[in-house]
Design an enzyme around this catalytic site. Structure first.
Site, PDB file in Angstrom:
ATOM      1  N   GLU A   1       2.820 -67.529 101.558  1.00  0.00           N
ATOM      2  CA  GLU A   1       3.885 -67.216 100.598  1.00  0.00           C
ATOM      3  C   GLU A   1       4.181 -65.719 100.504  1.00  0.00           C
ATOM      4  OE1 GLU A   1       1.367 -69.294  99.936  1.00  0.00           O
ATOM      5  OE2 GLU A   1       2.176 -71.164  99.114  1.00  0.00           O
TER       6      GLU A   1
ATOM      7  N   PHE B   1      -4.109 -78.850  87.553  1.00  0.00           N
ATOM      8  CA  PHE B   1      -4.252 -78.523  88.970  1.00  0.00           C
ATOM      9  C   PHE B   1      -3.101 -77.630  89.427  1.00  0.00           C
ATOM     10  CE2 PHE B   1      -3.366 -79.629  93.476  1.00  0.00           C
ATOM     11  CZ  PHE B   1      -4.488 -79.009  94.011  1.00  0.00           C
ATOM     12  N   GLN B   2      -3.437 -76.567  90.108  1.00  0.00           N
ATOM     13  CA  GLN B   2      -2.466 -75.577  90.597  1.00  0.00           C
ATOM     14  C   GLN B   2      -1.604 -75.006  89.483  1.00  0.00           C
ATOM     15  OE1 GLN B   2      -0.499 -77.114  94.191  1.00  0.00           O
ATOM     16  NE2 GLN B   2      -2.143 -76.183  95.401  1.00  0.00           N
TER      17      GLN B   2
ATOM     18  N   LYS C   1       7.788 -79.111  86.876  1.00  0.00           N
ATOM     19  CA  LYS C   1       8.156 -80.235  87.727  1.00  0.00           C
ATOM     20  C   LYS C   1       8.981 -81.271  86.956  1.00  0.00           C
ATOM     21  CE  LYS C   1       6.175 -83.076  91.396  1.00  0.00           C
ATOM     22  NZ  LYS C   1       4.942 -83.570  92.033  1.00  0.00           N
TER      23      LYS C   1
ATOM     24  N   MET D   1      -4.235 -43.836 108.862  1.00  0.00           N
ATOM     25  CA  MET D   1      -3.968 -42.975 107.707  1.00  0.00           C
ATOM     26  C   MET D   1      -5.218 -42.835 106.840  1.00  0.00           C
ATOM     27  SD  MET D   1      -1.615 -41.009 106.715  1.00  0.00           S
ATOM     28  CE  MET D   1       0.105 -41.403 107.014  1.00  0.00           C
TER      29      MET D   1
END
Lengths: 583, 171
Positions: free
Chosen positions: A51, A113-114, A163, A481
């Protein structure tokens, strides 16, 4: 009017807003939206492999096309993985709308969940965010989110959709132009404010135009107006990292980038100027160096669409709150209306030429050696590709600064880099987004061997969508760097900056059905680049460069513009605690 | 090396906001995220339709930081406007406190006498305690609470400062 599901409302609203591409990754809490997209077939979905990459791809798409980038991810880990890219877009003012799924409203707060508190987590890394609890509000919120993301100072907006709201039905009608209750960014400055800037420019003996990403964000027209203003005033131009391309690097008035790895002439001109006109930049610490020594004898004008940028770090003499494009247009028009003659800046230009004569971007190169200097590799890449006006993305580190210094940018929207947040792993997904928005363009990610591994999984995304992006790795086997700062500050104690256990990048490329090319010697450089350009699919080039080369010029953290390090032999290896504490 | 701090002065801000979910978190979070101080923060709806709230924030900061605080608040999407009441001119500030005091015998009489001087009202009384309601500026309330400590203070609840500009105009 019939009712439809929240998911269908979302898809229809996105279509009404002209969205063509969505970068995303499915999951439980966005299944209704994915199904609605599948059925509608009107929006192209690009399946990334992580993502974070969806957000950077959306940034790359936005930066290269001027259109907002759109991201769709699921709840919980989908949203938290997106946070880095959202923050990146906030720091670099990139218009982006991120749709996140959320657990149903009935489960919010139950550690489902999630479940993650997405609006809580993203509250301070977005320009604005929403949790939509009513499908009847969803259409209006989506339109408002795009309005906020794209107007004023652009930025990321998150819309979190539970949802059950995706499944529940409501009515949707495309709204008219948005008149927001509280959010009304001012685009045009007062005439009096512009008059004063023009007066100051006409009277200045040592002016510098200090330009930034705001000009890119204002659209290609703003870059044209900047060129016109320079033609009228003859003033020298320098730019931040984010503003490269707004003014052509081949123009005689171009001083190069300013700041920590800017040119000697740009920084000395800032230091000696009697007037600095900042257009769409924000006096970032990479630019100013030590604040009490920054441009000490100049009057400072700051043109910015975000009032909070003004007087944030540097005290301003004359503030103009406006869009860079509108302000430039007004300045050009007023300058012409008043028939100001072109000021005599000969003495100023003579001093600038003196600084230029130091040739601060020259680098040591042993003619007898096979070793490729990284600066040489960038210049060779520029020479070989400039006729095709490529879009260049970068990761973060030495290669990024070398690209900024040695690749000449002539046009806006061709340079995509993570400036404010400095996100390693930005370049490959950003190149994918840029290529999707510009299918016929040559898109090259100039990378380091460490950064490229941070989103290396996106090789598969380019393969899947047949995107012919090129990756050009300057491989010095170090987080260069980090190593450079360890040399500057910690007497070369290289704590964890060696890139051990590197993959064979050529084999890796081939494993993903890319072409892999290795360039080991200077003799192979031009040929390797030609092979890369000749292949019409994606190519990853592992260009082995000098391992210990460092990026100069450099103003060490907390130092003044006059304290530049031009060469490696000026590095002392230690710093006091005040300097060590700076980033 | 030592960390330097800016010299601060106390300012009272009035922030008029759209009353949407998360607005208080947005504002309080802005202060913590950017390292600004909050001495007191009060919030309440101020329109009949409950659509708009007024948040009064007392902060202490140097002049440059104060300018930033106002600009940063002003750019939050749900914010209608921000006023630095201290900078904009005369304003009045009030706070309400409820002060619970143990009171028996001589202390009971002394508490009531002091309350009278401070124009505190008794809003609850038992045979062994009082709850006083006192309003005023911060200094007056501080002083009243300090005096009550000597006669048997049990606990204090304070609203924090609310403030409004003097004169006939809205801020």
């Amino acid at each position: 009017m019939t009712e439809k599901s929240g998911a269908d409302i979302l898809v229809e609203a996105l279509c009404d807003l002209g969205v063509e591409v969505v970068f995303g990754y499915p999951g439980g809490a966005v299944l209704p939206i994915y199904d609605a997209m599948f059925r509608s077939k009107r929006i192209k979905h690009v399946l990334v492999r992580h993502e974070q990459a969806a957000t950077h791809a959306a940034e790359g798409y936005a930066r290269a096309t001027g259109k907002p980038g759109v991201v769709l991810v699921t709840s919980g880990p989908g949203a938290t993985n997106a946070v880095t890219g959202i923050t990146d877009a906030l720091m670099d003012s990139i218009p982006m709308v991120v749709i996140t799924g959320q657990v149903p409203t009935t489960l919010i707060g139950s550690d489902a969940f999630q479940e993650a508190d997405t609006v809580g987590i993203t509250r301070h890394c977005t320009k604005h965010n929403y949790l939509v609890k009513d499908p009847a509000r969803l259409g209006a919120v989506i339109h408002e989110a795009f309005h906020i993301a794209t107007s004023g100072r652009p930025g990321p907006v998150v819309v979190d959709i539970p949802k059950d709201v995706q499944v529940a039905s409501a009515r949707y009608a495309k709204p008219g132009p948005i008149q927001h209750k509280t959010y009304r960014p001012a685009l045009k400055a007062d005439r009096a404010a512009i008059e004063q800037v023009v007066d100051l420019l006409a009277a200045a003996e040592r002016p510098v135009l200090y330009t930034g990403g705001g000009i890119i964000n204002a659209g290609p027209g703003a870059s044209q107006l900047l060129r016109e203003l320079v033609r009228l005033t003859g003033a020298p131009v320098t730019s931040t990292l984010m503003g490269l391309g707004a003014f052509p690097a081949s123009a005689p008035q171009w001083l190069g980038m300013l700041g920590m790895h800017g040119t000697y002439e740009a920084n000395l001109a800032m230091n000696e100027a009697d007037l600095i006109v900042n257009i769409g930049a924000r006096f970032d610490d990479r630019v100013t160096g030590r604040l009490d020594a920054f441009a000490p004898n100049s009057r400072k004008v700051h043109i910015d669409i975000d009032r909070s940028s003004i007087n944030k770090t540097v005290r301003i003499d004359h503030a103009v709150v406006a869009d860079a494009g509108h302000a430039l247009e007004d300045m050009v028009r007023l300058w012409k209306a008043r028939q100001h003659p072109k000021p005599d800046l000969d003495a100023w230009w003579r001093r600038i030429e003196g600084w230029r004569a130091r040739q601060c971007l020259s680098f040591p190169e042993d003619a007898a050696s096979d070793v490729i200097m990284p600066q040489r590799a960038i210049r060779a890449l520029h020479e070989a590709t400039k006729a095709r006006q490529p879009i260049i993305t970068t990761e973060v580190g030495q290669h990024q600064m070398w690209a900024a210094q040695h690749f000449g940018f002539e046009l806006p929207n061709k340079w995509l880099t993570s400036g404010g947040l400095g996100t390693m792993g930005y370049g490959l997904p950003a190149a994918i987004g840029a290529q999707l928005g510009n299918p016929n363009a040559l898109v090259i990610d100039i990378a380091g061997e460490a950064s490229i591994q941070m989103n290396i999984q996106e090789l598969a995304t380019a393969t899947q969508y047949r995107l012919p992006v090129k990756i050009f790795i300057l491989n010095n086997e170090y987080m260069g760097m980090v190593r450079q700062w360890q040399e500057l500050t910690y007497e070369s104690r290289y704590a964890e900056s060696y890139s051990d256990s590197l993959p064979d990048f050529v084999k890796l490329a081939e494993a993903y059905d890319w072409k892999g090319i290795r360039i080991d010697t200077r003799e192979q450089l031009d040929g390797g680049i030609a092979d890369m350009l000749a292949h019409d699919g994606p190519v990853m080039v592992d260009c082995r460069v000098a391992k210990l080369a460092n990026c100069f010029p450099m103003i060490p953290s907390g130092a003044a513009h006059t304290d530049m390090i031009l060469q490696a032999n000026e590095v002392s290896g230690t710093m006091d605690d005040e300097a060590k504490a700076l980033v | 090396m030592h960390i330097r701090e800016e010299t601060a002065e106390r300012h009272t801000l009035a922030v008029i906001v759209d009353n949407e979910p998360g607005i208080l978190a947005r504002i309080a979070g802005l202060f913590t995220a950017r390292g600004y101080n909050i001495e007191s923060l009060t919030v309440s709806e101020i329109t009949a339709d409950k659509a708009v709230s007024r948040i009064t924030i007392v902060t202490s900061a140097g002049p440059a930081t104060l300018e930033q605080i106002v600009a940063q608040l002003d750019r939050l999407v749900p914010v209608h406007r921000v006023h630095d009441l201290t900078a904009e001119g005369d304003h009045v500030e009030r706070e309400l406190a409820m002060v619970k005091v143990r009171g028996t015998g001589d202390h009971r009489i002394e508490a009531l006498r002091l309350a009278d001087v401070y124009r505190a009202r008794v809003v609850d009384a038992t045979t062994s305690s009082f709850v006083f309601e006192v309003t005023g500026g911060r200094a007056k309330i501080d002083k009243f609470v300090e005096l009550m400590a000597e006669v048997g203070l049990i606990e204090v609840a304070r609203t924090g400062i609310v403030a409004i500009a003097r004169g006939s105009e809205a801020a």
